[in-house]
Design an enzyme around this catalytic site. Sequence first.
Site, PDB file in Angstrom:
ATOM      1  N   HIS A  99       6.129   0.598   4.431  1.00 37.85           N
ATOM      2  CA  HIS A  99       5.187   0.070   5.411  1.00 37.85           C
ATOM      3  C   HIS A  99       5.855  -0.433   6.683  1.00 37.85           C
ATOM      4  CE1 HIS A  99       0.812  -1.637   5.404  1.00 37.85           C
ATOM      5  NE2 HIS A  99       1.069  -0.899   6.461  1.00 37.85           N
ATOM      6  N   ASP A 122      -4.222  -3.709   2.238  1.00 33.73           N
ATOM      7  CA  ASP A 122      -2.932  -3.974   1.605  1.00 33.73           C
ATOM      8  C   ASP A 122      -3.053  -5.147   0.634  1.00 33.73           C
ATOM      9  OD1 ASP A 122      -0.179  -4.295   1.087  1.00 33.73           O
ATOM     10  OD2 ASP A 122       0.377  -3.988   3.175  1.00 33.73           O
ATOM     11  N   HIS A 124      -0.596  -7.085   0.315  1.00 33.08           N
ATOM     12  CA  HIS A 124       0.296  -8.062   0.930  1.00 33.08           C
ATOM     13  C   HIS A 124      -0.078  -8.286   2.394  1.00 33.08           C
ATOM     14  CE1 HIS A 124       2.466  -5.869  -2.287  1.00 33.08           C
ATOM     15  NE2 HIS A 124       2.848  -7.080  -2.638  1.00 33.08           N
ATOM     16  N   ASP A 126       2.310  -8.758   4.836  1.00 35.79           N
ATOM     17  CA  ASP A 126       3.368  -8.200   5.685  1.00 35.79           C
ATOM     18  C   ASP A 126       3.534  -9.038   6.957  1.00 35.79           C
ATOM     19  OD1 ASP A 126       3.620  -6.282   3.751  1.00 35.79           O
ATOM     20  OD2 ASP A 126       2.588  -4.712   4.857  1.00 35.79           O
ATOM     21  N   HIS A 139       9.663  -4.043   5.406  1.00 35.85           N
ATOM     22  CA  HIS A 139       8.285  -3.574   5.188  1.00 35.85           C
ATOM     23  C   HIS A 139       7.335  -4.737   4.951  1.00 35.85           C
ATOM     24  CE1 HIS A 139       7.961  -3.324   0.471  1.00 35.85           C
ATOM     25  NE2 HIS A 139       8.715  -4.329   0.840  1.00 35.85           N
ATOM     26  N   ASP A 226      -1.932   0.781   2.854  1.00 36.21           N
ATOM     27  CA  ASP A 226      -0.857   0.728   1.871  1.00 36.21           C
ATOM     28  C   ASP A 226      -1.484   1.007   0.505  1.00 36.21           C
ATOM     29  OD1 ASP A 226       1.080  -0.116  -0.014  1.00 36.21           O
ATOM     30  OD2 ASP A 226       1.942  -1.526   1.433  1.00 36.21           O
ATOM     31  N   ASP A 228      -0.599   0.247  -2.289  1.00 37.32           N
ATOM     32  CA  ASP A 228      -0.566  -0.861  -3.254  1.00 37.32           C
ATOM     33  C   ASP A 228      -1.747  -1.811  -3.070  1.00 37.32           C
ATOM     34  OD1 ASP A 228       0.035  -2.914  -1.365  1.00 37.32           O
ATOM     35  OD2 ASP A 228       2.176  -2.741  -1.693  1.00 37.32           O
ATOM     36  N   GLU A 271       3.639   3.937   1.399  1.00 31.52           N
ATOM     37  CA  GLU A 271       4.135   3.372   0.140  1.00 31.52           C
ATOM     38  C   GLU A 271       3.821   4.223  -1.105  1.00 31.52           C
ATOM     39  OE1 GLU A 271       6.252   0.973  -0.054  1.00 31.52           O
ATOM     40  OE2 GLU A 271       6.035  -0.223   1.782  1.00 31.52           O
TER      41      GLU A 271
END
Length: 299
Positions: A99, A122, A124, A126, A139, A226, A228, A271
Site C-alpha cells: 500500500h 482498509d 488499517h 496507514d 505501507h 487494500d 485486507d 496488498e
Amino acid sequence: MNRNICILGVPMDLGQGRRGVDMGPSAIRYAQVKERLGKLGYDVQDLGDIPVPSIEERTANELNLKCLNEVVQVNQVLAERVSEIVGGGRFPLVLGGDHSIAIGTIAGVAKHVQRLGVIWYDAHGDLNTGETSPSGNIHGMSLAVSLGIGHEKLTGIGGYAPKIRPENVVIIGARQLDEGEKLLIREIGLKVYTMHEVDRLGMTRVMEEAISHVTQGTDGVHLSLDLDGLDPHDAPGVGTPVTGGLTYRESHLAMEMLAEAEIITSAEFVEVNPILDHSNKTAKVAVAFMGSLFGEKLL
C-alpha cells in the site's frame, strides 16, 4: 466512468514486512482483469509494470523508515506515469504491490484536479509516521504522507504537498489502528467508518454517507482498496490480515454503489499476496470487485 482504462502494475514489497506482495500484479492479471473489463465495453491498455529495485536488507534506518530511498524512487516514477495517464484522458487502474504505492498514485492524480476526494478501503489507517510506527514499514504511512504528514522525502514526491485534505477523505473498514494513528485521526478530524459503524449502520448507509462526504467540494475521487479490508475468510492472500472484516458481499455492494454514483476517477487495488493465498482466491476477488466498480451487473 471514463471508458478508457490504463492498467499499471507496481510489483513492490519494499513497504511491507512480509514478502510476496510483489507478485500481486501478476496474480491479478492471471485472474483476467483486462479481459473482464474489456467485456464491459472498456478500452483497456495494459502498460506493464514499473521497475522495482530488489534489495534484501530491510532494517529500519535511524528515522524508522524501511527502504526509504527505494520506496521514494518507485513512487516518484509511479507519480509521473499516473500523471501521464490522467493527462492523456484515461483512467489509471494501478495494481499493487504493497500500500505504499498509494503515495505515488495519489501524487500523480491530485496534480490534475483542484481538490481530490479519497475513499480508503482498509483494515488499517496507514496514518503512521516514522515516529509513531511500531514497524517502520512505509505501507502503514501512505495516507499520512498523502496528507502531507511524514518525512519530507515522502511528502515531497511529485514536487508538492499536501496532495489531499483531511476533510475530503473517508476510511472504510478500519479495525486495527495504532495509538499514534488514533491521536492523529482526532487531531485532524478524519472521517472513519470502523467495523463498529459498518455493523451498526449497515453498508448501504455507510457508502451513502461516504459518497456524500468525498464529493463535497471535490472534482475527482480516488479509490484506494487494500484487500485486507476484507475478512481473511474472503481474502486470505494478504500480508496483514485482521479478523472481523468486511464481507465479500458488503464489498461488492460498496463497489456497485460507487459505480452507480459515477464518482471514481482513479483507483488502485493493493496488498494481494499470492504466497499466502489459496488458488489465487484473493486476486480473483480483487478482479470481481473491479468488475462491480466498473459497472458489471447480474441483470
